[in-house]
Design a protein around this motif. Structure first.
Motif, short mmCIF file in Angstrom:
data_model
loop_
_atom_site.label_atom_id
_atom_site.label_comp_id
_atom_site.label_asym_id
_atom_site.label_seq_id
_atom_site.Cartn_x
_atom_site.Cartn_y
_atom_site.Cartn_z
N UNK A 46 2.99 1.75 4.72
CA UNK A 46 2.39 0.54 4.14
C UNK A 46 2.75 -0.72 4.91
N UNK A 47 3.82 -0.67 5.71
CA UNK A 47 4.25 -1.87 6.40
C UNK A 47 4.89 -2.87 5.47
N UNK A 48 5.39 -2.39 4.32
CA UNK A 48 6.00 -3.27 3.33
C UNK A 48 7.26 -2.59 2.80
N UNK A 49 8.26 -3.37 2.42
CA UNK A 49 9.52 -2.78 1.96
C UNK A 49 9.40 -2.22 0.55
N UNK A 50 8.42 -2.66 -0.23
CA UNK A 50 8.08 -2.12 -1.55
C UNK A 50 9.15 -2.40 -2.61
N UNK A 51 10.37 -1.93 -2.39
CA UNK A 51 11.47 -2.12 -3.35
C UNK A 51 12.63 -2.82 -2.64
N UNK A 52 13.13 -3.86 -3.29
CA UNK A 52 14.23 -4.64 -2.71
C UNK A 52 15.41 -4.65 -3.66
N UNK A 53 16.62 -4.68 -3.10
CA UNK A 53 17.83 -4.73 -3.91
C UNK A 53 17.98 -6.12 -4.51
N UNK A 54 18.25 -6.16 -5.82
CA UNK A 54 18.52 -7.41 -6.52
C UNK A 54 19.71 -7.16 -7.45
N UNK A 55 20.90 -7.40 -6.95
CA UNK A 55 22.09 -7.04 -7.72
C UNK A 55 22.23 -5.53 -7.77
N UNK A 56 22.32 -4.99 -8.98
CA UNK A 56 22.45 -3.55 -9.15
C UNK A 56 21.11 -2.86 -9.39
N UNK A 57 20.04 -3.61 -9.36
CA UNK A 57 18.72 -3.04 -9.61
C UNK A 57 17.80 -3.26 -8.42
N UNK A 58 16.64 -2.62 -8.47
CA UNK A 58 15.61 -2.81 -7.46
C UNK A 58 14.44 -3.57 -8.07
N UNK A 59 13.85 -4.44 -7.30
CA UNK A 59 12.67 -5.18 -7.75
C UNK A 59 11.52 -4.93 -6.78
N UNK A 60 10.29 -5.11 -7.28
CA UNK A 60 9.12 -4.88 -6.46
C UNK A 60 8.81 -6.10 -5.60
N UNK A 61 8.34 -5.85 -4.38
CA UNK A 61 7.81 -6.93 -3.56
C UNK A 61 6.46 -7.37 -4.13
N UNK A 62 5.95 -8.53 -3.75
CA UNK A 62 4.62 -8.95 -4.25
C UNK A 62 3.53 -7.92 -3.97
N UNK A 63 3.57 -7.29 -2.78
CA UNK A 63 2.57 -6.27 -2.46
C UNK A 63 2.73 -5.06 -3.38
N UNK A 64 3.97 -4.66 -3.65
CA UNK A 64 4.21 -3.53 -4.54
C UNK A 64 3.75 -3.85 -5.96
N UNK A 65 3.90 -5.11 -6.39
CA UNK A 65 3.40 -5.52 -7.70
C UNK A 65 1.89 -5.31 -7.79
N UNK A 67 0.14 -3.15 -5.99
CA UNK A 67 -0.09 -1.70 -6.00
C UNK A 67 0.18 -1.09 -7.37
N UNK A 68 1.19 -1.60 -8.09
CA UNK A 68 1.57 -1.00 -9.36
C UNK A 68 0.46 -1.08 -10.40
N UNK A 69 -0.46 -2.04 -10.23
CA UNK A 69 -1.57 -2.17 -11.16
C UNK A 69 -2.64 -1.10 -10.93
N UNK A 70 -2.60 -0.44 -9.76
CA UNK A 70 -3.67 0.49 -9.40
C UNK A 70 -3.20 1.91 -9.14
N UNK A 71 -1.94 2.07 -8.79
CA UNK A 71 -1.51 3.35 -8.25
C UNK A 71 -1.56 4.49 -9.26
N UNK A 72 -1.23 4.20 -10.53
CA UNK A 72 -1.22 5.28 -11.53
C UNK A 72 -2.61 5.87 -11.71
#
Length: 319
Positions: A46-65, A67-72
């Motif tokens: 994809x050329x995108x990191x998709x998931x980024x570390x934010x403290x102890x959790x992972x957050x979605x990049x804007x591109x991943x956000x 994708x999340x609306x369509x991928x399922x």
């Protein structure tokens, strides 16, 4: 399409939904290390990191956000195209559980009638009623909810709707309430009594509450409860007044529901618009034979229960 590996779609769906490599691995039944390698491949494709570390959790990049609306839906559609086998759909032998998100009033009024209707033609079908804390469309996208019944409060383009019936708000009180001795109920008389308000979120104010406020004052709201059924039970045992949908006080199956429960409804002395109750589902289920049959059963049930509250011309069951 030499660069496209469709096996990556379920992995991407799991990672974006779980927002956790460990959670996605559990969902995919893979090791954490294998899932981590798959995430690396997805980042390369994809050329995108998709998931980024934010403290102890992972957050979605804007591109991943995005994708999340369509991928399922996309994953389900691809799986259906590539793996679905032709078979004769047989309602009598169908074994499936349908999860519905509805208000307590629908369960109380029509839950038994719906189950009886389903059992006659599809004895292997189970119904599961899920709580309705909000109108978030995400459970429909994820497949956690098969069908929602209520007011449409989402603009998500992949969500489909079908009008079931028109509803309106009425007042309710116990039989023998002093307010009923009046030949016609004025706003002042109605506002003089204590009220119980329904708020699913627990907030002391809502759009409905604002709509029924007297023009020259405020109702005396003494209690706030999370459901219309709770409000009706409180009015049954007190002099409190409540505002509930007309569908909560009876239908063709139980026309004397209000009286049988010690309640009487009355027209509100303040104008408030009617509203639509619709069936809501995800577009990936548009042409699923079992879901099409189930939606038709829900529609027919509502037609029987509220025959006067459905417009003559209605849109199709799916679009």
């Amino acid at each position: 399409m030499t660069r496209v590996d469709l096996n990556l779609l379920p992995a991407l769906d799991a990672l974006l939904t779980e927002r956790s490599v460990t959670g996605a691995a559990r969902r995919l039944k893979l090791s954490v290390s294998a899932t981590s390698r798959t995430l690396t491949r997805l980042r390369a494709v994809t050329g995108d990191r998709l998931l980024l570390q934010a403290g102890r959790t992972l957050v979605l990049t804007p591109y991943a956000e995005q994708l999340s609306q369509r991928i399922s839906a996309l994953t389900h559609e691809v799986e259906g195209v590539l793996s679905r086998t032709e078979h004769q759909f047989d309602i009598a032998t169908l074994e499936q559980r349908f999860t519905l998100r509805v208000g307590e009033g629908f369960i109380d009024q029509l839950g038994a009638a719906l189950m009886d209707r389903i059992r006659r033609t599809a004895p292997g079908v189970q119904l599961r009623f899920a709580p309705k804390p909000n109108w978030n469309a995400q459970p429909l996208r994820e497949g956690a909810i098969d069908l929602e019944i209520g007011i449409v409060k989402t603009s998500a383009p992949e969500v489909r709707t079908r009008l079931l019936f028109r509803d309106r708000y009425v007042g309710v009180c116990r039989i023998g309430h002093p307010l009923l001795s009046e030949r016609s109920i004025s706003v002042e008389q109605w506002a003089a009594y204590d009220h119980v308000m329904t708020s699913r979120t627990g907030e002391a104010e809502s759009s409905i509450d604002a709509a029924v406020e007297p023009p020259n004052g405020r109702r005396k709201v003494r209690m706030v409860v999370p459901s219309y059924t709770s409000a009706m039970q409180l009015t049954r045992h007190s002099d409190l007044l409540a505002v509930v949908p007309h569908s909560c006080v009876g239908n063709s199956f139980v026309p004397d529901y209000a009286a049988a429960n010690g309640l009487q409804c009355f027209e509100l002395p303040v104008p408030i618009p009617a509203f639509n109750i619709s069936a809501i589902w995800h577009s990936r289920l548009d042409h699923d034979p079992a879901h099409c049959w189930f939606r038709a059963e829900v529609l027919d049930l509502c037609l029987e229960a509220y025959p006067r509250n459905l417009p003559q011309a209605s849109p199709p069951l799916h679009r």
